[in-house]
Scaffold this active site. Structure first.
Site, PDB file in Angstrom:
ATOM      1  N   SER A 188       0.793  -1.222   0.000  1.00 57.18           N
ATOM      2  CA  SER A 188       0.000   0.000   0.000  1.00 57.18           C
ATOM      3  C   SER A 188       0.833   1.283   0.000  1.00 57.18           C
ATOM      4  CB  SER A 188      -0.950   0.003   1.201  1.00 57.18           C
ATOM      5  OG  SER A 188      -0.251  -0.254   2.396  1.00 57.18           O
ATOM      6  N   HIS A 216      -5.423  -3.551  -2.069  1.00 53.39           N
ATOM      7  CA  HIS A 216      -5.208  -2.553  -3.126  1.00 53.39           C
ATOM      8  C   HIS A 216      -5.270  -3.150  -4.526  1.00 53.39           C
ATOM      9  CE1 HIS A 216      -4.472   1.247  -1.118  1.00 53.39           C
ATOM     10  NE2 HIS A 216      -3.907   0.571  -0.136  1.00 53.39           N
ATOM     11  N   LYS A 247     -12.048   0.212  -0.711  1.00 56.29           N
ATOM     12  CA  LYS A 247     -11.209   0.988  -1.630  1.00 56.29           C
ATOM     13  C   LYS A 247     -11.893   1.072  -2.990  1.00 56.29           C
ATOM     14  CE  LYS A 247      -7.219   0.569   1.220  1.00 56.29           C
ATOM     15  NZ  LYS A 247      -6.434  -0.413   1.936  1.00 56.29           N
TER      16      LYS A 247
END
Ligand SMILES: *Cc1c(COP(=O)(O)O)cnc(C)c1O
Length: 405
Positions: A188, A216, A247
């Protein structure tokens, strides 16, 4: 009656530690978003180009997700009323889990309140104190906390170093405990990708459980955003796949994918699942709609990658240190601008904000001491002209502060 004697504040040491942060220049105030999470938005009353959010595909404000959340709220109310194992499993929670399992082509899936609780809850549930966890040094904090809670022995390997990972596995080969080999899919803070094929081969060689945290990579890598397992074609070789709904998916939550047995075990043993209330129906509905969008609007992911390629080329071209000594380390929409000193990084971030760019400074302990950075993240919804404007501001402030020559 006794009078209350003046009492010295037992928490005064916190103030001392905050003073220390202020002295080092890494103390921060929270920036407050006044409107929507979008490529151009208003923080603390100032309109800025937003390079700091994880909203990769622009789904936080997608009309289909918004409508799904409203509809679920009208139909099912605002809360689930209990933990999953008592009375808080709603039909819509099951639908979301089935949808994710189909999308990831695995037997089963369980959704947690967040990616953090998915990692911490799973690692601590499947390992005990006689076991071993072999973990990349840059793995996410939630993995580290899960490992600590499990009381397993933690063996750290140098970032992405397969030889060192093997050394660690070999060092406990003759011990009776179970071994878990674990890596982030995408790291990340640097945006580089974990060496999954090599790690899977090691897990197979040493009989270790293979676990990947794809926070991610969910919605970013692989076909329609299926993640690093799909990106590397290592289907069936990763026993525990973690993803986030917070996300690219645009809402909130985390999930674990794997065998039916793994998921059933987590229902019985993962503490955040057992002891913390499940998602409101609106969140589950938003996530279901998001997976439809991933399958039906692949152009969003294409745009994300086009923006990413453009951004890396232009940002590197300005002369910033974007990580990596020879070729940039980052292979994803996360691109760090490495400054080094924490205080200078925070100053850079503040100056950028004044000029109209939101780029959050990240310093120790989130990244190693001396590796402070501005982390930039591309999204599918930034326009070319917004990116050019942001580059112009980065160049101007970078020169003014002597970060660029
Ligand atoms: C963000 C992140 C998480 C936590 O996910 P949340 O859903 O925000 O709790 C876990 N692992 C990694 C690698 C992350 O980047």
């Amino acid at each position: 009656m006794a009078t209350t004697a003046a009492r010295t504040n037992p928490l005064s040491y916190l103030g001392t530690q905050l003073e220390e942060l202020k002295r080092k220049g890494t103390h921060f105030r929270l920036r407050v978003l006044d409107d929507e999470q979008a490529p151009v938005c208003t923080f603390d009353g100032k309109q800025v180009i937003n390079l700091a959010s994880n909203n990769y595909l622009g789904l936080t404000t997608h009309p289909r997700l918004r409508e799904a959340a409203l509809e679920a709220t009208r139909t099912f109310g605002v809360g689930s009323g209990a933990v999953r194992t008592i009375a808080g499993t709603m039909r819509i929670h099951m639908e979301l889990e089935e949808k994710i399992a189909r999308f990831k082509n695995v037997e089963a899936c369980v959704v947690f309140q967040s990616g953090f609780t998915a990692n911490a809850g799973t690692v601590s549930a499947i390992l005990g104190k006689e076991d071993f966890i072999v973990s990349d040094e840059l793995n996410h904090a939630s993995i580290i906390d899960g490992a600590r809670l499990s009381r397993a022995k933690i063996l750290v390997f140098r970032h992405k170093d397969l030889a060192h990972a093997e050394e660690q596995l070999a060092s406990v080969q003759d011990q009776p405990g179970r071994k878990l080999l674990i890596s982030d899919g995408v790291f990340s803070m640097d945006g580089d990708i974990g060496p999954l094929p090599g790690l899977c081969a090691l897990a197979e060689k040493y009989g270790a459980i293979m676990m990947v945290d794809d926070a991610h990579a969910s919605g970013v890598l692989g076909r329609n955003g299926r993640g690093t397992i799909d990106h590397f074609q290592v289907h069936g070789r990763v026993d525990v796949q973690v993803g986030t709904l917070s996300k690219a998916i645009g809402a909130l939550g985390g999930y674990v994918c794997g065998s039916r047995e793994l998921i059933d075990y987590l229902y019985h043993r993962a503490r955040p699942f057992l002891f913390s209330t499940s998602h409101p129906p609106s969140v589950a509905a938003s996530c279901i709609a998001a997976f439809d969008v991933l399958e039906q609007e692949p152009e969003r992911i294409e745009k994300l990658w086009a923006n990413t390629r453009y951004w890396k080329k232009e940002l590197g071209g300005l002369g910033f240190d974007i990580g990596g000594r020879i070729t940039p380390a980052s292979e994803t929409p996360i691109t760090p601008i490495i400054i080094g000193d924490g205080k200078r990084t925070m100053e850079f971030s503040r100056e950028l904000f004044q000029e109209g760019v939101m780029g959050t400074g990240i310093a120790f302990p989130t990244v190693p001491e001396g590796k402070a950075r501005i982390r930039t993240i591309m999204t599918a919804t930034h326009t070319r002209s917004e990116l050019d404007q942001a580059l112009e501001i980065l160049k101007k402030v970078g020169k003014r502060m002597g970060i660029l020559s």
